[in-house]
Design a protein around this motif. Structure first.
Motif, PDB file in Angstrom:
ATOM      1  N   ILE A 153     -17.114 -22.148 143.842  1.00  0.00           N
ATOM      2  CA  ILE A 153     -18.210 -22.467 142.912  1.00  0.00           C
ATOM      3  C   ILE A 153     -18.951 -21.190 142.517  1.00  0.00           C
ATOM      4  O   ILE A 153     -19.241 -20.959 141.339  1.00  0.00           O
ATOM      5  CB  ILE A 153     -19.188 -23.471 143.564  1.00  0.00           C
ATOM      6  N   GLU A 186     -19.494 -19.898 138.840  1.00  0.00           N
ATOM      7  CA  GLU A 186     -20.870 -19.745 138.337  1.00  0.00           C
ATOM      8  C   GLU A 186     -21.107 -18.313 137.833  1.00  0.00           C
ATOM      9  O   GLU A 186     -21.802 -18.102 136.844  1.00  0.00           O
ATOM     10  CB  GLU A 186     -21.894 -20.073 139.433  1.00  0.00           C
ATOM     11  N   MET A 191     -19.145 -28.420 136.645  1.00  0.00           N
ATOM     12  CA  MET A 191     -18.202 -28.652 137.737  1.00  0.00           C
ATOM     13  C   MET A 191     -18.548 -29.909 138.513  1.00  0.00           C
ATOM     14  O   MET A 191     -19.705 -30.257 138.672  1.00  0.00           O
ATOM     15  CB  MET A 191     -18.250 -27.492 138.734  1.00  0.00           C
ATOM     16  N   VAL A 231     -17.040 -31.589 142.418  1.00  0.00           N
ATOM     17  CA  VAL A 231     -16.398 -31.049 143.611  1.00  0.00           C
ATOM     18  C   VAL A 231     -15.781 -32.177 144.431  1.00  0.00           C
ATOM     19  O   VAL A 231     -16.360 -33.259 144.548  1.00  0.00           O
ATOM     20  CB  VAL A 231     -17.447 -30.291 144.470  1.00  0.00           C
ATOM     21  N   SER A 266     -25.803 -28.783 148.102  1.00  0.00           N
ATOM     22  CA  SER A 266     -25.485 -28.577 146.687  1.00  0.00           C
ATOM     23  C   SER A 266     -25.854 -29.814 145.884  1.00  0.00           C
ATOM     24  O   SER A 266     -25.892 -30.919 146.416  1.00  0.00           O
ATOM     25  CB  SER A 266     -23.979 -28.310 146.570  1.00  0.00           C
ATOM     26  N   TYR A 310     -24.120 -30.380 142.903  1.00  0.00           N
ATOM     27  CA  TYR A 310     -23.009 -30.687 142.005  1.00  0.00           C
ATOM     28  C   TYR A 310     -22.542 -32.119 142.255  1.00  0.00           C
ATOM     29  O   TYR A 310     -22.543 -32.585 143.389  1.00  0.00           O
ATOM     30  CB  TYR A 310     -21.839 -29.714 142.226  1.00  0.00           C
TER      31      TYR A 310
END
Lengths: 352, 352
Positions: free
Chosen positions: B159, B163, B170, B172, B193, B195
């Motif tokens: 990531i 980034e 994104m 994951v 995170s 995400y």
């Protein structure tokens, strides 16, 4: 890998529940408990499938008295499942029930609970305080409705009532047919009490729907470290409940019984043969109790390599199949014969 | 009832993932992606079963180029599943893939990642960073072995790399075939995170074993509020993955599609008929998308009362069956005809 909640230990017959004991598998007969022969036969079938504790419904005094012959014949502890009538609980206890399940919502007055607890104490019988979202006490329903708090409060007040009588050999269940409600209720109770927990989701449905529902609800609790014994509830043959239960313990890496079947992800050409092969191996392996692993691979080139960690394996493709053992090819046979050959080799190797 | 983890939102084609969007259901074709006709037909079947996003494996440049015709024909977004070769990722992106899945363990050097990310950026394509326990980077394996920390570290470092190229669209995944490992890895990552997460258990096995494994692993994560999109992996027809996926969302009361079948717990005499009835109703109702409830009760006396909250119901017993609607009996028919009659009434009522 899972940190289990610490709980006190009780006995249901010769099976220990909680306090680090193995998580045990329960089921319930769906025969007429008064039909002793049919009930004994079903308990035997459940035992052979891997059931460790069984419950039988006690609908009347004849069913309660039947516990004498049922517990004598049974290879596993038998619990009397009681609703409404405390006299049935006492009769079942005196007839040898290893534990009783009572529902705080419908067992009745304090006097009745006292009579039941005294009988349990005198006979070395433990008690499951079995709360059910469908039969909560009216005052709780009125005040809070059907919610996790109500389930927990029902259990807590009943536990206090029984503890006040000097009795502590209890396990607790807080079941609902809703998975999120069940999950929340057990989590809430687990934080407040160290009594061992019997977990499950009620009225889970057919084999397919019920397997998904129970696996999600019971699986989520067990992964959170909650649950000392459990029942998968399905509409159907209770032996199927045991099959799902062991599959779940196996998937969670908690306990193993019988072979683990590893099948490769499908790819276009070999797919249909592979699915059939894997399901046939799974079906035939269901009667084994050895904890071997069996790989079923679609690709004869990479199969043995990919499955090198399996104890046994087959790799099918292009009419011929390979049988391997610990990653080494030991036989090449035609595809139709491959399953028979594999199970022949297992017999030769003394796997059962 | 479930507190969902807050996550940022991305798009896969016209489907939003994370940030409070409905939890979406994915599957993967097992046709040869180069066989465009077969792949399109399977995607259409998956769409009809309720699949919302589909992945196709990209094994070579021909498969990557096939994305042009596949994405044009598809009713749902199509993800290109890439391993090893970054050129295939770029070709698939330029051929219209709505997202790509890349595996940090095998996509290769920083230059290659950069080329892929630039193509994604230029084409409005999002990226799944798809970590898999079976293909972790060698340095992580050497230092930490296969564990939740390794899975999380692999995702994090990839990531950061993406980034640093100014790309943030994104999601994951951190999959393993072990349920406890998968559960632990997602929980660990979720805390660190925001995400969005694609959840699932890999190589889950046959329909039975895989349903139990995926229901437990995915169910436990969803009940913990983790997961924005998911795939149930099974060895077999991918449409079965969709059936399990919807059943799971239904059981967790997250989303509903199609009827809910409620069947009463079995009791001795009516058991066999009831199980068959319930399974036949379930089978025939599988093609409906209306979110009605259908109760299947063994007892004609208490059936309508017990199932009073169901939209429709049948209660079988003693050769005759009752059909009810919102708890009211609307028809009495012979038991053999009861299912046909019920589904006839559903048609008359415009239920589909």
């Amino acid at each position: 890998m899972i940190n289990r909640r610490e709980s006190k230990q009780i006995n249901v017959g010769n099976v220990k529940i909680g306090g680090g004991a193995p998580i045990s598998i329960q089921s319930m007969t769906n025969t007429d408990t008064r039909d002793i022969e049919a009930t004994n036969a079903q308990i035997q079938a459940l035992y052979e499938a891997g059931c460790e504790i069984v419950s039988c419904a006690v609908v009347d005094i004849e069913a309660a008295k039947a516990f004498r012959q049922i517990t004598e014949a049974s290879s596993i502890p038998v619990i009397a499942d009681i609703h409404f009538d405390h006299k049935l609980a006492i009769e079942a206890i005196e007839s040898g029930a290893h534990a009783i399940r009572i529902n705080p919502g419908n067992i009745g007055s304090a006097d009745k609970v006292k009579a039941v607890v005294e009988a349990a104490k005198a006979n070395g019988c433990s008690i499951r305080v079995g709360v059910n979202a469908g039969s909560l006490e009216k005052d709780l329903l009125k005040k809070h409705g059907v919610c996790a708090e109500s389930l927990v409060m029902s259990a807590e007040s009943h536990i206090r009532q029984i503890e006040a009588l000097g009795f502590y050999d209890m396990k607790v269940s807080l079941k609902a047919s809703s998975v999120p409600l069940t999950f929340q209720a057990y989590r809430m109770f687990a934080e407040k009490s160290d009594y061992p927990l019997h977990i499950g989701v009620t009225e889970a449905g057919t084999f397919f729907a019920g397997s998904v529902k129970s696996s999600a609800g019971i699986g989520a609790l067990l992964l959170s470290g909650i649950g000392d014994t459990f029942r998968v509830s399905l509409t159907g043959d209770p032996a199927e409940e045991i099959r799902v239960a062991w599959q779940l313990l196996n998937a969670l890496e908690i306990r193993r019984r019988g072979p683990e079947i590893i099948s490769c992800p499908t790819c276009g050409r070999t797919e249909i043969a592979l699915v059939k092969l894997a399901e046939e191996v799974e079906r035939r392996a269901a009667s084994l109790t050895s904890t071997i692993s069996i790989a079923v691979m679609g690709c004869p080139v990479n199969g043995p390599g990919e499955a090198r960690e399996a104890d046994y394996g087959i790799a099918g493709g292009k009419g011929n199949g390979l049988i391997f053992k610990k990653g080494e090819i030991i036989k090449k046979v035609s595809e139709e014969k491959i399953i028979d050959e594999l199970f022949g080799i297992l017999v030769d190797d003394g796997i059962n």
